[in-house]
Write an enzyme that holds these catalytic residues in place. Structure first.
Site, PDB file in Angstrom:
ATOM      1  N   SER A 144      29.323 -82.815  16.085  1.00 20.03           N
ATOM      2  CA  SER A 144      29.942 -82.284  17.300  1.00 20.03           C
ATOM      3  C   SER A 144      29.535 -83.190  18.447  1.00 20.03           C
ATOM      4  O   SER A 144      28.374 -83.210  18.863  1.00 20.03           O
ATOM      5  CB  SER A 144      29.453 -80.860  17.534  1.00 20.03           C
ATOM      6  N   HIS A 155      34.029 -84.198  15.394  1.00 21.94           N
ATOM      7  CA  HIS A 155      34.443 -82.923  15.990  1.00 21.94           C
ATOM      8  C   HIS A 155      34.322 -83.052  17.508  1.00 21.94           C
ATOM      9  O   HIS A 155      33.248 -83.336  18.034  1.00 21.94           O
ATOM     10  CB  HIS A 155      33.534 -81.810  15.452  1.00 21.94           C
ATOM     11  N   ASP A 209      34.768 -81.270  21.227  1.00 21.40           N
ATOM     12  CA  ASP A 209      34.808 -79.964  21.882  1.00 21.40           C
ATOM     13  C   ASP A 209      35.381 -80.082  23.290  1.00 21.40           C
ATOM     14  O   ASP A 209      34.715 -80.574  24.198  1.00 21.40           O
ATOM     15  CB  ASP A 209      33.392 -79.380  21.943  1.00 21.40           C
ATOM     16  N   MET A 265      36.492 -78.216  26.559  1.00 22.74           N
ATOM     17  CA  MET A 265      36.251 -76.933  27.258  1.00 22.74           C
ATOM     18  C   MET A 265      36.762 -77.029  28.685  1.00 22.74           C
ATOM     19  O   MET A 265      36.559 -78.052  29.351  1.00 22.74           O
ATOM     20  CB  MET A 265      34.751 -76.632  27.297  1.00 22.74           C
ATOM     21  N   HIS A 275      38.741 -79.446  18.946  1.00 18.47           N
ATOM     22  CA  HIS A 275      38.524 -78.002  19.100  1.00 18.47           C
ATOM     23  C   HIS A 275      38.813 -77.644  20.555  1.00 18.47           C
ATOM     24  O   HIS A 275      38.005 -77.921  21.440  1.00 18.47           O
ATOM     25  CB  HIS A 275      37.062 -77.720  18.706  1.00 18.47           C
ATOM     26  N   MET A 333      38.886 -75.349  23.425  1.00 21.60           N
ATOM     27  CA  MET A 333      38.388 -74.092  24.003  1.00 21.60           C
ATOM     28  C   MET A 333      38.959 -74.003  25.406  1.00 21.60           C
ATOM     29  O   MET A 333      38.257 -74.168  26.416  1.00 21.60           O
ATOM     30  CB  MET A 333      36.848 -74.096  23.994  1.00 21.60           C
ATOM     31  N   MET A 359      33.653 -69.321  14.280  1.00 20.32           N
ATOM     32  CA  MET A 359      32.564 -69.627  15.220  1.00 20.32           C
ATOM     33  C   MET A 359      31.332 -68.811  14.838  1.00 20.32           C
ATOM     34  O   MET A 359      31.410 -67.588  14.692  1.00 20.32           O
ATOM     35  CB  MET A 359      32.963 -69.275  16.649  1.00 20.32           C
ATOM     36  N   ASP A 405      31.249 -73.477  12.864  1.00 23.60           N
ATOM     37  CA  ASP A 405      30.832 -74.220  14.061  1.00 23.60           C
ATOM     38  C   ASP A 405      29.828 -73.405  14.862  1.00 23.60           C
ATOM     39  O   ASP A 405      30.146 -72.305  15.316  1.00 23.60           O
ATOM     40  CB  ASP A 405      32.090 -74.509  14.906  1.00 23.60           C
TER      41      ASP A 405
END
Ligand code: DX5
Ligand code: ZN
Length: 230
Positions: free
Chosen positions: A20, A45, A47, A49, A78, A80, A149, A184
């Site tokens: 990540s 991966h 992230d 956000m 991913h 979010m 999650m 995750d």
């Protein structure tokens, strides 16, 4: 090979440890990526956000493009973020191979998952620890991947919540092998084994990879733990 297929092929690499990049050294992205390639990780991966869907902000399109330029490894993105449907095409163009949206961010995930599939990426659906599997059940046939999650999304370094294990078993019972299952949050040498046994195939790991200097050694240790019987 299509981007979607590159993700589906990760099943052949299970247990697949996906670093990540939330916790990488942003000042040295090129060397971080080179060190992870040397550690033979199967994908990265990322992230994303937005500070609204989760109480934290990270990065968006420019960094996905930067990772795309630095490596040929599949990028597992991913999202979010709120209103992911407005963004998936841009994340596809930025180089994502898998685009995962959150069930809690949309009224109905199915149209966004279809949009991702039409673009040519693998379509992923994530659920938070407090969201029941029943909420995503009607959309499971549109998913290539389900992301359970095991922490509340927003930050790295949180404690693993075993509620994700029951979800994974439930999803596997509903879908058989038709979806890839990813977990995750809080994955480390003590939690990966139970996650693998529950049926997870892809394991996102932030602190467990980046808190050491030798990424190969970190990744190999996780793979070895995942493969051990409980
Ligand atoms: C949390 C992110 C995770 C997290 C993983 O919202 O989706 O990918 O950063 O970090 P660790 O492995 O430290 O929990
Ligand atoms: Zn993540």
């Amino acid at each position: 090979m299509s981007r979607r297929q590159r993700i589906l092929d990760l099943r052949n690499r299970a247990p697949a440890i996906l670093p990540s990049m939330l916790l990488c050294d942003y000042g040295n992205l090129a060397s971080e990526v080179a060190r992870l390639e040397a550690a033979d990780v199967p994908a990265l991966h990322l992230d994303v956000m937005d500070g609204h869907f989760v109480p934290n902000m990270t990065y968006g399109l420019p960094l996905v493009e930067a990772f795309r330029a630095l490596t040929d490894m599949p990028l597992d993105v991913h999202l979010m973020i709120e209103e992911p449907g407005k963004w998936v095409e841009r994340y596809y163009k930025a180089g994502s191979d898998c685009i995962t949206i959150h069930a809690e961010a949309v009224d109905d995930p199915a149209p966004v998952l279809e949009q991702i599939t039409q673009l040519g990426a693998a379509a992923g659906l994530a659920i938070n620890p407090d969201t029941p599997v029943a909420k995503i059940e009607p959309s499971l046939d549109k998913c290539d991947l389900v992301l359970a999650m095991s922490v509340q999304p927003g930050f790295g370094g949180q404690k693993f919540n075993p509620i994700a294990l029951d979800k994974i078993r439930e999803i596997r019972a509903l879908c058989g092998e038709s979806v890839l299952i990813e977990i995750d949050g809080g994955i480390n040498a003590s939690t990966i084994q139970a996650s693998a046994e529950a049926g997870a195939e892809l394991f996102d790991a932030g602190s467990a990879v980046f808190s050491g200097d030798d990424y190969s050694e970190r990744v190999e240790a996780l793979v070895a733990e995942a493969a051990l019987p409980l």
